[in-house]
Design a protein around this motif. Structure first.
Motif, PDB file in Angstrom:
ATOM      1  N   GLU A   1       1.022  -1.168  -0.072  1.00 31.53           N
ATOM      2  CA  GLU A   1       0.255  -0.138   0.118  1.00 31.53           C
ATOM      3  C   GLU A   1       0.866   1.232  -0.015  1.00 31.53           C
ATOM      4  N   ASN A   2       2.064   1.225   0.595  1.00 32.88           N
ATOM      5  CA  ASN A   2       2.862   2.409   0.641  1.00 32.88           C
ATOM      6  C   ASN A   2       3.344   2.611  -0.626  1.00 32.88           C
ATOM      7  N   ALA A   3       3.376   1.670  -1.516  1.00 29.49           N
ATOM      8  CA  ALA A   3       3.900   1.966  -3.265  1.00 29.49           C
ATOM      9  C   ALA A   3       2.774   2.711  -3.645  1.00 29.49           C
TER      10      ALA A   3
ATOM     11  N   ALA B   1       1.077  10.693  -0.786  1.00 28.04           N
ATOM     12  CA  ALA B   1       1.214  11.552  -0.011  1.00 28.04           C
ATOM     13  C   ALA B   1       2.338  11.476   0.963  1.00 28.04           C
ATOM     14  N   HIS B   2       3.036  10.469   1.089  1.00 32.95           N
ATOM     15  CA  HIS B   2       4.304  10.143   2.124  1.00 32.95           C
ATOM     16  C   HIS B   2       5.527  10.787   1.532  1.00 32.95           C
ATOM     17  N   ILE B   3       5.590  11.038   0.385  1.00 31.55           N
ATOM     18  CA  ILE B   3       6.664  11.356  -0.349  1.00 31.55           C
ATOM     19  C   ILE B   3       7.469  12.628   0.196  1.00 31.55           C
TER      20      ILE B   3
ATOM     21  N   VAL C   1       8.390  11.520   4.089  1.00 34.77           N
ATOM     22  CA  VAL C   1       9.621  10.438   4.417  1.00 34.77           C
ATOM     23  C   VAL C   1      10.791  10.670   3.560  1.00 34.77           C
ATOM     24  N   HIS C   2      10.567  11.065   2.217  1.00 30.07           N
ATOM     25  CA  HIS C   2      11.736  11.139   1.370  1.00 30.07           C
ATOM     26  C   HIS C   2      12.059  12.637   1.306  1.00 30.07           C
ATOM     27  N   ARG C   3      12.100  13.280   2.231  1.00 34.50           N
ATOM     28  CA  ARG C   3      12.660  14.863   2.084  1.00 34.50           C
ATOM     29  C   ARG C   3      14.005  14.892   1.903  1.00 34.50           C
TER      30      ARG C   3
ATOM     31  N   GLU D   1      14.504   4.983   3.856  1.00 35.78           N
ATOM     32  CA  GLU D   1      13.584   5.850   4.231  1.00 35.78           C
ATOM     33  C   GLU D   1      12.218   5.302   4.454  1.00 35.78           C
ATOM     34  N   ASP D   2      11.765   4.529   3.589  1.00 42.22           N
ATOM     35  CA  ASP D   2      10.603   3.752   3.582  1.00 42.22           C
ATOM     36  C   ASP D   2      10.425   2.790   4.637  1.00 42.22           C
ATOM     37  N   ARG D   3      11.635   1.969   4.917  1.00 41.51           N
ATOM     38  CA  ARG D   3      11.749   0.969   5.887  1.00 41.51           C
ATOM     39  C   ARG D   3      11.598   1.342   7.148  1.00 41.51           C
TER      40      ARG D   3
HETATM   41 FE   LIG Z   1       8.244   5.898  -0.264  1.00 43.22          FE
END
Ligand SMILES: [Fe+2]
Ligand code: FES
Length: 350
Positions: free
Chosen positions: A157-159, A163-165, A168-170, A288-290
């Motif tokens: 679902e994260n894929a 909205a998370h990018i 989480v990925h800043r 970062e996702d992990r």
């Molecule tokens: Fe991600």
């Protein structure tokens, strides 16, 4: 009940170990709690059986070798073929008579995309087809293989979660000053969820070289597919025409543990962007996702009322709706899900 305990998940194909790793000899793997050993019965032809010898219960994965395509137990030298039949007992002359007690349980096992895929029971679906996997204009770069303490469906679902990018990925490509909220177009898939959108992304130094784009910002045209139950394909097109297609997998070792596997398909060359740099950037993103996904509850509720949602979660809700429908279709006892399925439809349509 943790959803991953539902028996339906035993009826899908999952990638396990790479063919390159199996070329070095038999290796153990655990899939949905089943301990197995994999080896190459012939070049590119993986085999999988239970990781216990029927003779004295030694692990077949410990110090075993492959002889004429059979796995040879290192304890007393019995040999088993890809179907689990005992073919050689060195202490007995002649052929081994067929005997159920001599056999070891075997699993369906096939090679695809450089990995051994295993299915524990009668498959419900084929191994997902990845569009560019046999396209000669694309090269394949292996990027990542590691075990996480996370739930397969949370990772899938994260894929689907745009909205998370920004958060989480800043450090890699997100911009928290401009939270991503693109218009998403959902496209029906037979066995999954697909959507497209366009997202502005930060473009820092390493990625500037990987993309051959000098600007500090660029834009991705995104086509994201979650393919039931553990595959996700993130197809990114950049303004230069470069396609970077991430093929990610979350294979369930247990209901709260996965083997996270990833390779990428790109329509450029090693001279344009060395594989090492391409993998380094994506591995930073994966780390970062992990961190976030290992912090999430390993239970993944299909019941929409158990978690809060926003409009950008629609692809994830569509995934839950798909899973609920699939379980209802194959498990008539799962009536409790029916009301939740209706509710999921209402939320997704709102
Ligand atoms: Fe991600
Ligand atoms: S335990 Fe495997 S051959 Fe004896």
């Amino acid at each position: 009940m943790n959803l991953m305990n539902h028996p339906i998940f035993r009826r899908f194909w999952y990638p396990t170990l790479s063919i390159a790793e199996l070329a070095a000899g038999p290796r153990p793997f655990t899939l949905l709690g089943e301990e197995m050993v994999l080896w190459l019965a012939a070049p590119g032809r993986p085999a999988a059986t239970r990781d216990r010898c029927p003779h004295r219960s030694a692990r077949l994965s410990v110090d075993s070798t492959v002889v004429d395509g059979n796995i040879r137990c290192n304890y007393h030298g019995w040999q088993f073929n890809h179907a689990g039949a005992c073919k050689v007992i060195p202490q007995l002359p002649g052929d081994v008579p067929p005997d159920r007690k001599n056999c070891v349980k075997s699993y369906r096992c096939e090679e695809r995309y450089g990995f051994a895929w295993v299915c524990l029971e009668q498959p419900l679906q084929d191994i997902p087809h990845i569009r560019h996997s046999d396209d000669p204009a694309f090269r394949q770069v292996f990027e990542y293989e590691e075990d996480w303490n996370a739930n397969m469906l949370r990772v899938g679902e994260n894929a689907l979660d745009i909205a998370h990018i920004s958060f989480v990925h800043r450090q890699t490509f997100g911009n928290e000053e401009k939270p991503a909220a693109p218009v998403q177009t959902l496209v029906p898939l037979e066995h999954g969820v697909n959507f497209t959108c366009t997202v502005p992304v930060a473009n820092h130094e390493l990625q500037q070289r990987n993309l051959q784009i000098d600007a500090g910002e660029t834009v991705r045209t995104v086509d994201i597919r979650w393919m039931s139950p553990c595959t996700f394909v993130l197809h990114f097109t950049y303004p230069t025409g470069l396609i970077h297609e991430i093929c990610g997998f979350a294979t369930p070792i247990a209901n709260d543990r996965i083997r996270r596997i990833q390779f990428v398909l790109r329509n450029d060359t090693e001279a344009d962007a060395p594989a090492e740099n391409v993998a380094r950037f994506d591995c930073n993103v994966i780390a970062e996702d992990r961190r976030m996904l290992e912090s999430c509850d390993p239970d993944y509720p299909l019941e929409i009322s158990q978690e809060a949602h926003m409009r950008l979660d629609r692809p994830g809700l569509a995934m839950r709706e798909y899973l609920a429908g699939l379980i209802l279709q194959h498990d008539p006892n799962a009536q409790l899900l029916r009301a939740e399925l209706e509710r999921a439809r209402e939320v997704a349509a709102a």
